[in-house]
Motif scaffolding. Structure first.
Motif, PDB file in Angstrom:
ATOM      1  N   ILE A   1     -23.046   7.981  17.077  1.00  0.00           N
ATOM      2  CA  ILE A   1     -21.703   8.353  16.650  1.00  0.00           C
ATOM      3  C   ILE A   1     -21.713   8.462  15.123  1.00  0.00           C
ATOM      4  N   SER A   2     -21.338   9.645  14.635  1.00  0.00           N
ATOM      5  CA  SER A   2     -21.443   9.890  13.195  1.00  0.00           C
ATOM      6  C   SER A   2     -20.343   9.152  12.428  1.00  0.00           C
TER       7      SER A   2
ATOM      8  N   THR B   1     -16.994  10.766  12.197  1.00  0.00           N
ATOM      9  CA  THR B   1     -16.130  10.910  13.378  1.00  0.00           C
ATOM     10  C   THR B   1     -14.703  10.479  13.047  1.00  0.00           C
ATOM     11  N   GLN B   2     -13.724  11.296  13.465  1.00  0.00           N
ATOM     12  CA  GLN B   2     -12.337  10.943  13.134  1.00  0.00           C
ATOM     13  C   GLN B   2     -11.666  10.184  14.277  1.00  0.00           C
TER      14      GLN B   2
ATOM     15  N   VAL C   1     -12.026   8.452  18.274  1.00  0.00           N
ATOM     16  CA  VAL C   1     -12.816   8.024  19.436  1.00  0.00           C
ATOM     17  C   VAL C   1     -11.849   7.511  20.503  1.00  0.00           C
TER      18      VAL C   1
ATOM     19  N   THR D   1     -12.296   6.268  10.876  1.00  0.00           N
ATOM     20  CA  THR D   1     -12.440   6.604  12.301  1.00  0.00           C
ATOM     21  C   THR D   1     -11.390   5.843  13.100  1.00  0.00           C
TER      22      THR D   1
ATOM     23  N   ASP E   1     -13.146  13.500  18.986  1.00  0.00           N
ATOM     24  CA  ASP E   1     -14.543  13.870  18.705  1.00  0.00           C
ATOM     25  C   ASP E   1     -15.468  13.276  19.764  1.00  0.00           C
ATOM     26  N   VAL E   2     -15.194  11.988  20.061  1.00  0.00           N
ATOM     27  CA  VAL E   2     -16.083  11.268  20.989  1.00  0.00           C
ATOM     28  C   VAL E   2     -15.249  10.505  22.008  1.00  0.00           C
TER      29      VAL E   2
END
Ligand code: GLC
Length: 642
Positions: free
Chosen positions: A422-423, A426-427, A429, A475, A499-500
């Motif tokens: 997970i970068s 990432t904004q 989740v 995030t 994003d995730v």
């Protein structure tokens, strides 16, 4: 002159006193209390002083809820155990120490003051104790392939046990489970004999150190002798819906090749207690197997420690209790885990000796083995807990090792489109799944209670908590156990696409035969969360919490990444460390993963390696961040009709 005479007469008087009191002093310190002597010498001296009742008492282990400390004194009991979940109230390390010390004080009140040896199933940490660190179950430790780390987890477990006055651990399981439908598959390190041999030996050395007498050592108990992991579905003495406590249908050559090597190794590395299996071989219950216990274990392998039955394991031999007791003791069972009616066991033993059905020689052999271990363990010198270790129970230092074990236990099954790690950019989740925020589901059976239990059952960090704490402030992490994020909208009022998405799905906790499972299917609520989340996220990650491979075709088809996290225990940060790329994926499968349930039991000698008859993933499979190309994933999707 007078002065000298006075000194001489005083010296003479002291010498006379010493000469006269020597025999008295000698009487006060019998040889068995002399720690300068060997365990052998001390056991021989003590045995010679013991009555038949005292000897039979040493062969008797009773569950702590079945007796009082006063019973220990009256009945000369040699061992007490806490069965799964056998905790005091309150369930605190201090209360454990007080409980165990209470039984110990009672034992020291017997005529010969022989200390009890108190045993527990500390199989993934001191797991009955609230606040103790809970390590990954053995299936996860098997995935680490890291013998040194496995040994460290055992060493910490021993330390937390000694804090509570307990010097005997009914661990490690050295089974080589061949069919993952067995409810105890997660207690095994894997399906491969060499892997089990290496890791169970490391675990035993972690518990015992190089010598039982070394500070920090507790007695380990490799179990269950022999072939417990080789039973077949439907062969259980509990009925056809089970395989636990069943029949191991292999010839002697296979028994020796597949199941004996772990015992050979642990005996070579100091095993001094071995537990007998509930299973049977050749139709005969293991507790009656004189050939395997007396001739092979004690004779051929030279095992000099003592064997202990499993929980009322002697009763599995015959409806006739007298016959069962005589058979088991003569087959080589040295200590009986009774665990309830100790008076019946003791009276039956006395009757059998008086009838000559159990010889005094056999009694003396068993008691000598038990006493030698008690002397080697130093119980006569330090019978109580070490209070200095109480602060270490559940300490940050211990949890840090568990966190590392969790990270190394994770196996990456699929990772497409670089869904993981997970970068940091990432904004959003979305996290879903009944197991995302549940210490009990992370831990599995043998945790606080025998069967374990869902919920906030002890101190620890859930996977969700770990993620929330680890992601950057930029995030946003949102959690809904059912995957319901419909209320999240973007500025245009459309459903927000995260994003995730991470869904944590899991087995419900179980232990022993309660976990025998013919279908290995996860709950519909988990799969619904996966389906709900799919359209709401760019990258979907499924984390599987289970004691063994389970049916996951749906995840392989719809998720971008799939992680086997086994039963990680209390340190959820070990999962987030890897998901965020702080730690690498290094874990490898300890069990072959079936594509569908009809493939079980595997015929390992003829396992297809291609086509849809092949397993979903083979033993030893595991992707990394550097190498996540997988022909097995491609085949999985092809076979699932993708
Ligand atoms: C159980 C298990 C065994 C355990 C014992 C004491 O039935 O089979 O592994 O050590 O009883 O709890």
């Amino acid at each position: 002159m007078f002065h000298n005479r006075a000194i001489i007469s005083i010296v003479m008087g002291i010498m006379l006193l010493l000469v006269l009191s020597a025999p008295l002093l000698a009487q006060e310190t019998p040889a068995y209390l002399n720690s300068d002597l060997s365990a052998e010498e001390r056991a021989a001296d003590l045995l010679a002083r013991m009555s038949l009742e005292e000897k039979i008492g040493q062969m008797t282990q009773v569950e702590k809820n079945s007796l009082t400390p006063a019973d220990v004194t009256e009945w000369l009991i040699g061992s007490v155990l806490s069965g799964g979940g056998g905790y005091p109230s309150p369930n605190t390390p201090e209360a454990w120490a007080a409980m165990v010390n209470g039984f110990q004080e009672a034992a020291l009140g017997t005529p010969l003051a022989i200390p009890v040896i108190y045993g527990v199933d500390a199989v993934h940490g001191h797991n009955n104790v609230m606040g103790a660190v809970i390590f990954p179950q053995n299936v996860g430790l098997g995935a680490t392939r890291n013998a040194e780390l496995v040994g460290q987890t055992a060493e910490i477990t021993a330390r937390e046990m000694i804090a509570t006055g307990i010097y005997w651990d009914f661990a490690p399981v050295v089974a080589v489970p061949q069919d993952i439908r067995w409810g105890r598959a997660y207690e095994g390190f894997g399906e491969n004999t060499d892997l089990v041999t290496e890791l169970s030996t490391a675990y035993l050395l972690g518990l015992q150190g190089e010598s039982l007498s070394a500070p920090g050592s507790v007695l380990g108990t490799p179990k269950h002798f022999i072939g417990d992991g080789g039973t077949t579905w439907g062969s259980s003495r509990l009925g056809s819906a089970y395989m636990d406590q069943g029949e191991t249908p292999v010839d002697e050559a296979t028994l020796r090749e597949r199941y004996l090597p772990p015992y050979i190794s642990v005996i070579e590395h100091g095993a001094q207690s071995i537990m007998i299996s509930f299973s049977s071989w050749g139709g005969l219950p293991m507790h009656a197997q004189s050939y395997l216990i007396n001739d092979v274990l004690k004779g051929e392998l030279g095992f000099t420690g003592f064997t202990i039955s499993d929980w009322a394991g002697i009763d599995t031999i015959s409806e006739d209790y007298y016959e069962a007791v005589v058979t088991a003791i003569n087959a080589g069972v040295d200590m009986a885990m009774v665990p309830y009616d100790f008076e019946r066991f003791i009276s039956t033993m006395l009757e059998a000796v008086e009838n000559g059905d159990i010889t005094l020689e056999r009694i003396d052999d068993a008691v000598s083995r038990i006493l030698r271990v008690k002397f080697e363990l130093g119980l006569f010198e330090h019978p109580f807990n070490d209070p200095a270790l109480l602060p270490a129970v559940g300490s940050d230092e211990h949890r840090a090792v568990a966190r590392e074990a969790v990270s190394q236990s994770l196996v990456l099954l699929k990772n497409e489109g670089e869904a993981l790690p997970i970068s940091p950019e990432t904004q959003t989740v979305f996290v879903a799944g009944t197991a995302a925020d549940d210490i009990g589901l992370q831990s599995g059976g043998w945790t606080i209670d025998w069967q374990g239990g869902a919920g906030n059952i002890t101190e620890g960090t859930t996977i969700l908590e770990a993620l929330e704490a680890a992601v950057p402030e930029t995030t946003a992490v949102h959690f809904n156990r059912f995957g319901r994020f419909e209320n999240f909208r973007d500025d245009a009022g459309n459903p927000l696409i995260a994003d995730v998405g991470i869904v944590v799905i899991s087995e419900q906790p179980y232990a022993e035969y309660e976990g025998d499972d013919a279908v290995l299917a996860l709950a519909e609520t988990d799969w619904s969360a996966v389906e709900r989340l799919r359209p709401l996220v760019n990258k979907l990650v499924v984390i599987v919490l289970s004691g063994r491979p389970v049916m996951i075709n749906e995840a392989i088809m719809s998720a971008d990444a799939v992680v086997a996290a086994w039963l990680p225990g209390t340190e959820g940060e070990g999962v987030s460390d890897v998901l965020l790329g702080i730690e690498p994926f290094t874990g490898r499968l300890p069990y072959t993963w079936p594509r569908d349930i009809e493939q079980l039991p595997f015929d390992f000698a003829n396992l297809p390696t291609e086509g849809c008859d092949a397993p979903l993933f083979p033993f030893d499979y595991g992707l990394t961040y550097e190498n996540s190309e997988s022909s097995w994933v491609d085949l999985a999707i092809e076979c699932a009709g993708g």
